[in-house]
Write a protein that holds these residues in place. Structure first.
Motif, PDB file in Angstrom:
ATOM      1  N   PRO A  28       0.798  -1.224   0.000  1.00  0.00           N
ATOM      2  CA  PRO A  28       0.000   0.000   0.000  1.00  0.00           C
ATOM      3  C   PRO A  28       0.825   1.266   0.000  1.00  0.00           C
ATOM      4  O   PRO A  28       0.288   2.339  -0.233  1.00  0.00           O
ATOM      5  CB  PRO A  28      -0.812  -0.123   1.291  1.00  0.00           C
ATOM      6  N   ASP A  29       2.124   1.191   0.267  1.00  0.00           N
ATOM      7  CA  ASP A  29       2.930   2.401   0.354  1.00  0.00           C
ATOM      8  C   ASP A  29       3.687   2.709  -0.931  1.00  0.00           C
ATOM      9  O   ASP A  29       4.491   3.630  -0.966  1.00  0.00           O
ATOM     10  CB  ASP A  29       3.936   2.251   1.504  1.00  0.00           C
ATOM     11  N   VAL A  30       3.452   1.937  -1.985  1.00  0.00           N
ATOM     12  CA  VAL A  30       4.195   2.111  -3.225  1.00  0.00           C
ATOM     13  C   VAL A  30       3.233   2.501  -4.336  1.00  0.00           C
ATOM     14  O   VAL A  30       2.247   1.809  -4.582  1.00  0.00           O
ATOM     15  CB  VAL A  30       4.947   0.816  -3.609  1.00  0.00           C
ATOM     16  N   THR A  31       3.512   3.596  -5.008  1.00  0.00           N
ATOM     17  CA  THR A  31       2.730   3.982  -6.164  1.00  0.00           C
ATOM     18  C   THR A  31       2.920   2.928  -7.247  1.00  0.00           C
ATOM     19  O   THR A  31       4.040   2.527  -7.531  1.00  0.00           O
ATOM     20  CB  THR A  31       3.182   5.357  -6.682  1.00  0.00           C
ATOM     21  N   PRO A  32       1.855   2.430  -7.882  1.00  0.00           N
ATOM     22  CA  PRO A  32       1.989   1.333  -8.835  1.00  0.00           C
ATOM     23  C   PRO A  32       2.837   1.723 -10.044  1.00  0.00           C
ATOM     24  O   PRO A  32       2.792   2.858 -10.519  1.00  0.00           O
ATOM     25  CB  PRO A  32       0.541   1.041  -9.245  1.00  0.00           C
ATOM     26  N   THR A  33       3.592   0.766 -10.530  1.00  0.00           N
ATOM     27  CA  THR A  33       4.381   0.952 -11.741  1.00  0.00           C
ATOM     28  C   THR A  33       3.613   0.378 -12.918  1.00  0.00           C
ATOM     29  O   THR A  33       2.649  -0.372 -12.765  1.00  0.00           O
ATOM     30  CB  THR A  33       5.732   0.239 -11.628  1.00  0.00           C
ATOM     31  N   ALA A  34       4.069   0.730 -14.124  1.00  0.00           N
ATOM     32  CA  ALA A  34       3.442   0.188 -15.329  1.00  0.00           C
ATOM     33  C   ALA A  34       3.523  -1.331 -15.349  1.00  0.00           C
ATOM     34  O   ALA A  34       2.584  -2.012 -15.785  1.00  0.00           O
ATOM     35  CB  ALA A  34       4.113   0.780 -16.568  1.00  0.00           C
ATOM     36  N   GLU A  35       4.640  -1.869 -14.865  1.00  0.00           N
ATOM     37  CA  GLU A  35       4.817  -3.324 -14.856  1.00  0.00           C
ATOM     38  C   GLU A  35       3.824  -3.988 -13.901  1.00  0.00           C
ATOM     39  O   GLU A  35       3.246  -5.032 -14.221  1.00  0.00           O
ATOM     40  CB  GLU A  35       6.254  -3.679 -14.453  1.00  0.00           C
ATOM     41  N   GLN A  36       3.625  -3.405 -12.727  1.00  0.00           N
ATOM     42  CA  GLN A  36       2.683  -3.977 -11.771  1.00  0.00           C
ATOM     43  C   GLN A  36       1.258  -3.949 -12.317  1.00  0.00           C
ATOM     44  O   GLN A  36       0.511  -4.911 -12.181  1.00  0.00           O
ATOM     45  CB  GLN A  36       2.747  -3.198 -10.455  1.00  0.00           C
ATOM     46  N   VAL A  37       0.886  -2.848 -12.935  1.00  0.00           N
ATOM     47  CA  VAL A  37      -0.466  -2.736 -13.481  1.00  0.00           C
ATOM     48  C   VAL A  37      -0.663  -3.731 -14.617  1.00  0.00           C
ATOM     49  O   VAL A  37      -1.693  -4.413 -14.705  1.00  0.00           O
ATOM     50  CB  VAL A  37      -0.730  -1.296 -13.953  1.00  0.00           C
ATOM     51  N   ALA A  38       0.337  -3.840 -15.499  1.00  0.00           N
ATOM     52  CA  ALA A  38       0.221  -4.753 -16.634  1.00  0.00           C
ATOM     53  C   ALA A  38       0.169  -6.208 -16.191  1.00  0.00           C
ATOM     54  O   ALA A  38      -0.438  -7.051 -16.863  1.00  0.00           O
ATOM     55  CB  ALA A  38       1.388  -4.536 -17.593  1.00  0.00           C
ATOM     56  N   ALA A  39       0.799  -6.522 -15.057  1.00  0.00           N
ATOM     57  CA  ALA A  39       0.852  -7.907 -14.596  1.00  0.00           C
ATOM     58  C   ALA A  39      -0.500  -8.403 -14.092  1.00  0.00           C
ATOM     59  O   ALA A  39      -0.729  -9.612 -14.015  1.00  0.00           O
ATOM     60  CB  ALA A  39       1.896  -8.047 -13.492  1.00  0.00           C
TER      61      ALA A  39
END
Length: 229
Positions: A50-61
């Protein structure tokens, strides 16, 4: 520019993930739900730090449509749970819900103050945003809880401001910027929208939920209906 996303009160947490997944798997009939996905897959999708702004890789996964929402108490990434007659329900890990219809805020559940329903009456200029050149009037009705204020009339004046470049997950997008002033009983507010110049799809917005409460909404991974695109 939107302020930085704050991951506090609306944190996407693992402890709520299993309950959320179970609820979505038994979503009612007549809606498009995530029931075909595995319970474990949804649990892992919700279990984001919850403390990390999502990255493109996380969203795509993740296979699920996702939005980022910031409210007065903080922000979080919400996952699409179901689509019922065009109304999209996005869930946080602690089972708060934000409802969207065609990118417009249409309600919420589980917040300190909720909009049970937000609806446009009559002409809807958001259906033709790319062609909008002159100011247009938007008539809405709001149903607010827990104050039981139903059918509150609010009139918006929507106008095109210009163009803006918006960065979402590292991708720069040239979007149309619209501003809508809202007036009604107890309401004196402004909505903002950043939309695709070809389709009118709203990528980013600030929208009134209830008097004094505005939600900032960013489309991270837009929903695509089955068979679309």
């Amino acid at each position: 520019m939107l302020p930085p996303v704050r991951k506090k009160a609306w944190q996407v947490i693992l402890s709520g993930g299993l309950l959320l997944a179970t609820a979505l798997l038994v979503a009612g009939c007549g809606s498009t739900s995530l029931g075909r996905a595995s319970l474990e897959g949804l649990r892992l999708a919700v279990a984001r730090d919850p403390d990390v702004t999502p990255t493109a890789e996380q969203v795509a996964a993740s296979p699920y449509a996702q939005i980022e929402v910031v409210g007065p108490e903080g922000g979080a990434v919400l996952l699409l749970g179901n689509v019922d007659d065009g109304r999209q329900a996005f869930y946080s890990g602690d089972r708060k819900i934000v409802y969207l219809r065609d990118g417009l805020l249409s309600g919420s559940y589980g917040l300190a103050q909720d909009a049970a329903d937000i609806r446009i009456e009559g002409d809807n200029p958001f259906a033709r945003l790319p062609q909008l050149q002159q100011p247009q009037q938007v008539a809405r009705r709001y149903d607010w809880m827990p104050s039981y204020r139903y059918g509150v009339p609010v009139i918006g004046q929507l106008r095109r401001v210009g163009s803006a470049r918006v960065t979402i997950l590292g991708v720069e997008r040239d979007l149309l910027h619209f501003r809508e002033t809202l007036r009604g009983p107890g309401v004196d507010a402004t909505n903002e929208y950043w939309a695709d110049p070809a389709s009118g799809f709203i990528w980013k917005s600030r929208q009134l939920l209830a008097p004094g409460i505005t939600l900032e909404i960013l489309q991270l991974k837009p929903y695509q209906a089955e068979g679309a695109g």
